[in-house]
Design a protein around this motif. Structure first.
Motif: not given
Lengths: 272, 272
Positions: A225, A243, A245, A249-253, A255-256, B138-139, B141-143, B255-256, B259, B263
């Motif tokens: 992370x 992936x 994006x 947006x900066x990034x995913x967590x 784990x995600x 968060x996911x 927004x990113x995806x 959460x996973x 995501x 995706x």
């Protein structure tokens, strides 16, 4: 069958495996050195046993004796029965899951042995957060990754928090620790794996274009992370994948991101 | 420009927005009722301001004055300067990010207005864990999810922990709360969306076969960790979809799973 031993002093030396469980720095040194790890809660203890880890001892409050009766009957390890207040003084926290077990570690397999039977492998670099390690193992198990390889500085998958977050997946997915990083990645490539480095960098190929599900053998590299993969790890990869994006947006967590990448590697099928 | 006010008593009534921040039950009632939420740390405070939330006040230790100077200069809200020890007594914890802001909520948009401009929407049912809500935003927004709809009993995305875990994504992804659950899902369908319910059930279509990225408008329904979607929510869906799982694994963390599903919905492309 195990011996039931009631303990009434927090400094009883038989409780040494369970002392100061909330002192992460201490426990992360002690546990590997002493060849043990702590399994917490009924489900995790059962999964550790099923995975073949020998039990050193168990620490229970009296009301858990019935629930754990079959485990107690099947194991020769001593069972320490202890008042919850006393348990809190020994471990440093209120053990609301009621049952702890000290389990013996097994020698980790060689990376080469794991690679021999695998098609999809996750390779983690410097993932030193126990929650993230656990979450990634849980997703790896669910999404069909065959094995995990860890850089030398990754956190311990058998640390209590990792085990808990993984829901016991750290017992189910075989893993090995690489010793010479990133040079040991050459052996992964020589075993027939294509090394894909997951990175948010714009120069990387979009995951759906890379279509990793079509590759016969994939080693998917993940960084921590925040920092992500190191420059030298990125250089050691065959292909950089990202992936896609949304803008800004900066990034995913991590784990995600791992879950998405495992899905793309393992589940994507030509007909999609 | 804001007024700087040094505060030296923990019971100063001007600090009322910041009292007992560690009492989750209290705060989850108080904050929506009083029309505020707490932004914690420099980055989150800046993102809340950029998203147009008005600042009611800020609470800083003296060493954060320089870092936050431009924010202080640009805002009319009072800035309370306070010793870290005193801040801990007011809030209930050591504020190691050094800066807190009390922000005014804005009225939530109507679901219909969000749907009008959207193609990919996440619909959450009974996700009442603040960490999971934050991770899912968060996911999202990113995806590239366009909006989020919440069932009436979902946790508050503006609760401090949700905001933090989301890295501020709760400000970036517009969301609305449905009031009549699951009946309001009819309006989502009438807006042209196909309702896909994410479930581990064996009767569901595998995600890659469902190929949701080919659908013009998708509303992806997610349930809480553990229970998943309710029977009536599943009945209200058009199609049940599942993420293919390895044998013997219970499930992914919510959460996973979110995501992976985002995706598959947003990023999957016909050429894959």
């Amino acid at each position: 069958m195990a011996e039931l031993i009631t303990i009434d002093r927090p400094d009883d030396p038989r409780l040494y495996d369970y002392t100061d469980l909330t002192d992460v720095e201490l426990r992360r040194r002690r546990e590997p050195a002493e060849g043990l790890f702590i399994a917490e809660g009924e489900k995790v203890i059962r999964r550790a046993l099923q995975a073949g880890y020998p039990m050193r001892s168990m620490l229970l409050s009296a009301k858990w004796l019935d629930t754990m009766r079959d485990v107690i009957d099947a194991s020769p390890a001593p069972v320490y029965v202890i008042d919850p207040e006393l348990a809190a003084r020994v471990t440093g926290y209120h053990v609301h899951r009621g049952a702890l077990a000290s389990m013996a570690r097994k020698p980790l397999p060689e990376a080469g042995r794991l690679l021999a039977g695998a098609r999809r492998v996750a390779v983690m670099e410097s993932v030193n957060d126990h929650t993230n390690i656990g979450a990634i193992f849980r997703s790896a198990a669910a999404l069909g990754m065959d094995a995990v390889l860890l850089s030398p500085d990754c956190a311990d998958p058998l640390y209590r928090r990792s085990v808990k977050v993984s829901m016991g997946a750290v017992f189910a997915v075989p893993y090995a620790r690489l010793t010479d990083w990133p040079r040991d990645l050459n052996a992964v490539r020589e075993a027939g794996f294509q090394l894909l480095a997951l990175t948010p960098g714009a120069e990387a190929v979009a995951m759906d274009e890379a279509a990793p599900h079509r590759l016969p053998k994939v080693a998917l590299m993940l960084g921590a992370e925040g920092d992500g993969l190191s420059a030298r790890a990125l250089r050691a990869a065959d292909t950089r994948v990202r992936i896609p994006m949304a803008l800004g947006v900066d990034s995913l967590n991590v784990g995600a991101a791992a879950a998405v990448a495992f899905y793309a590697v393992a589940t994507g099928r030509p007909e999609s």
